[in-house]
Design an enzyme around this catalytic site. Structure first.
Site, PDB file in Angstrom:
ATOM      1  N   ALA A  64      -1.316   9.740  -4.942  1.00  0.00           N
ATOM      2  CA  ALA A  64      -1.412   9.906  -3.616  1.00  0.00           C
ATOM      3  C   ALA A  64       0.134  11.537  -4.994  1.00  0.00           C
ATOM      4  O   ALA A  64       0.410  10.647  -5.952  1.00  0.00           O
ATOM      5  CB  ALA A  64      -0.694   9.563  -2.729  1.00  0.00           C
ATOM      6  N   GLY A 108      -3.712   6.561  -4.918  1.00  0.00           N
ATOM      7  CA  GLY A 108      -5.036   7.085  -3.297  1.00  0.00           C
ATOM      8  C   GLY A 108      -5.867   7.805  -4.315  1.00  0.00           C
ATOM      9  O   GLY A 108      -7.125   8.011  -3.026  1.00  0.00           O
ATOM     10  N   GLU A 111      -8.607   4.714  -4.094  1.00  0.00           N
ATOM     11  CA  GLU A 111      -8.229   4.043  -2.269  1.00  0.00           C
ATOM     12  C   GLU A 111      -9.625   4.977  -1.587  1.00  0.00           C
ATOM     13  O   GLU A 111     -10.154   5.022  -0.464  1.00  0.00           O
ATOM     14  CB  GLU A 111      -7.399   3.966  -1.933  1.00  0.00           C
ATOM     15  CG  GLU A 111      -6.532   3.378  -1.960  1.00  0.00           C
ATOM     16  CD  GLU A 111      -4.930   3.150  -1.444  1.00  0.00           C
ATOM     17  OE1 GLU A 111      -4.634   1.600  -1.389  1.00  0.00           O
ATOM     18  OE2 GLU A 111      -4.424   3.980  -2.116  1.00  0.00           O
ATOM     19  N   GLU A 131      -0.161   1.203  -7.792  1.00  0.00           N
ATOM     20  CA  GLU A 131       1.337   1.163  -7.236  1.00  0.00           C
ATOM     21  C   GLU A 131       2.320   0.796  -7.067  1.00  0.00           C
ATOM     22  O   GLU A 131       3.637   1.085  -7.033  1.00  0.00           O
ATOM     23  CB  GLU A 131       0.489   0.959  -5.419  1.00  0.00           C
ATOM     24  CG  GLU A 131       0.151   3.049  -4.819  1.00  0.00           C
ATOM     25  CD  GLU A 131      -1.872   1.782  -5.446  1.00  0.00           C
ATOM     26  OE1 GLU A 131      -2.223   2.335  -3.928  1.00  0.00           O
ATOM     27  OE2 GLU A 131      -1.639   1.467  -6.240  1.00  0.00           O
TER      28      GLU A 131
END
Length: 257
Positions: A64, A108, A111, A131
């Site tokens: 992200a 992300g 994911e 993360e």
């Protein structure tokens, strides 16, 4: 500004490409809204039976966009329904979605790949959930989908150490379906997607739904769900055509009916 998500059509396959090379395809709302819009369009297109989501040779998505996220507040996240609002469009697609991963698929990015139905990786791919380095935890399914794919022990290792897993380890662990040389990834992925797209679309969708159900129910409930779908396919013209073609030793001509 260049479009951050590009789409192409390859026969019955819709190709979706994340296009932020200057940021290693970091994911922000513009990217996720673009992916959601592309999926919505291909879902509504009767000529499309399968989708492929990819990035570039350096990164599927390196995570992200941290610069975009760093000043978010709890209330802002909650009120805007951050992640759920647009990221989950991948998971809710009814047609098969294949992730074609080269380079980094971290945070992300990992994911998003796991939201897809299949992950094909190049031999340069690297997966991880780093993360914890940022003082946060995975928020788009990393602690939930990763254990289901690779088991608790390896998921704990990846999430708690922030280490990266290469394509070969990811395939051995069950996260990745197949690994290809980097220069063959897209050709092989589109080839596999085209193979799927030649089958009956209602049955493709039922197979996807049934496999996903196995993660949401007990074995007896899942088998019962599968059995009811199996019974139902005998109402399809495609079942009659498929079985007739097998008996007659010819290629079936499915009509998606």
């Amino acid at each position: 500004m260049a479009d951050v998500v590009l789409t192409e059509v390859h026969g019955k396959v819709g190709l979706i490409t994340i296009n932020r090379p200057e940021a290693l395809n970091a994911l922000n709302n513009d990217v996720m809204d673009g992916i959601a819009k592309a999926i919505e369009g291909f879902e509504a297109d009767d000529a499309i039976a399968c989708m492929v989501l990819t990035g570039n040779e350096k990164a599927f998505a390196a995570g992200a966009d941290i610069a975009y996220m760093k000043d978010f507040s709890y209330v802002q996240n909650y009120k805007s329904n951050f992640i759920t609002r647009n990221w989950e469009s991948i998971r809710s697609a009814r047609k098969p979605v294949i992730a074609a991963v080269s380079g980094f698929a971290l945070g992300g990015g990992c994911e998003v790949a796991m939201m897809c139905d299949i992950i094909y990786a190049s031999d340069t791919a690297k997966f991880g959930q780093p993360e914890i380095k940022l003082g946060i935890l995975p928020g788009a399914g990393g602690t939930q989908r990763l254990p289901r794919a690779v088991g608790k022990a390896k998921a704990m290792d990846l999430c708690l150490t922030a280490r990266m897993m290469d394509a070969q380890e990811a395939e051995r662990a069950g996260l990745v379906s197949r690994v290809f040389p980097a220069d063959q990834l897209m050709a092989e992925t589109l080839k596999a997607a085209a193979t799927m797209a030649e089958f009956s679309l209602p049955v493709l969708m039922m197979v996807k739904e049934s496999v996903n159900q196995s993660f949401e129910s007990s074995l007896s409930q899942g088998v019962n769900f599968e059995r009811r779908l199996f019974h139902s396919v005998f109402a399809l013209e495609d079942q009659k055509e498929g079985m007739a073609a097998f008996v007659e030793k010819r290629k079936p001509a499915f009509k998606n009916q």
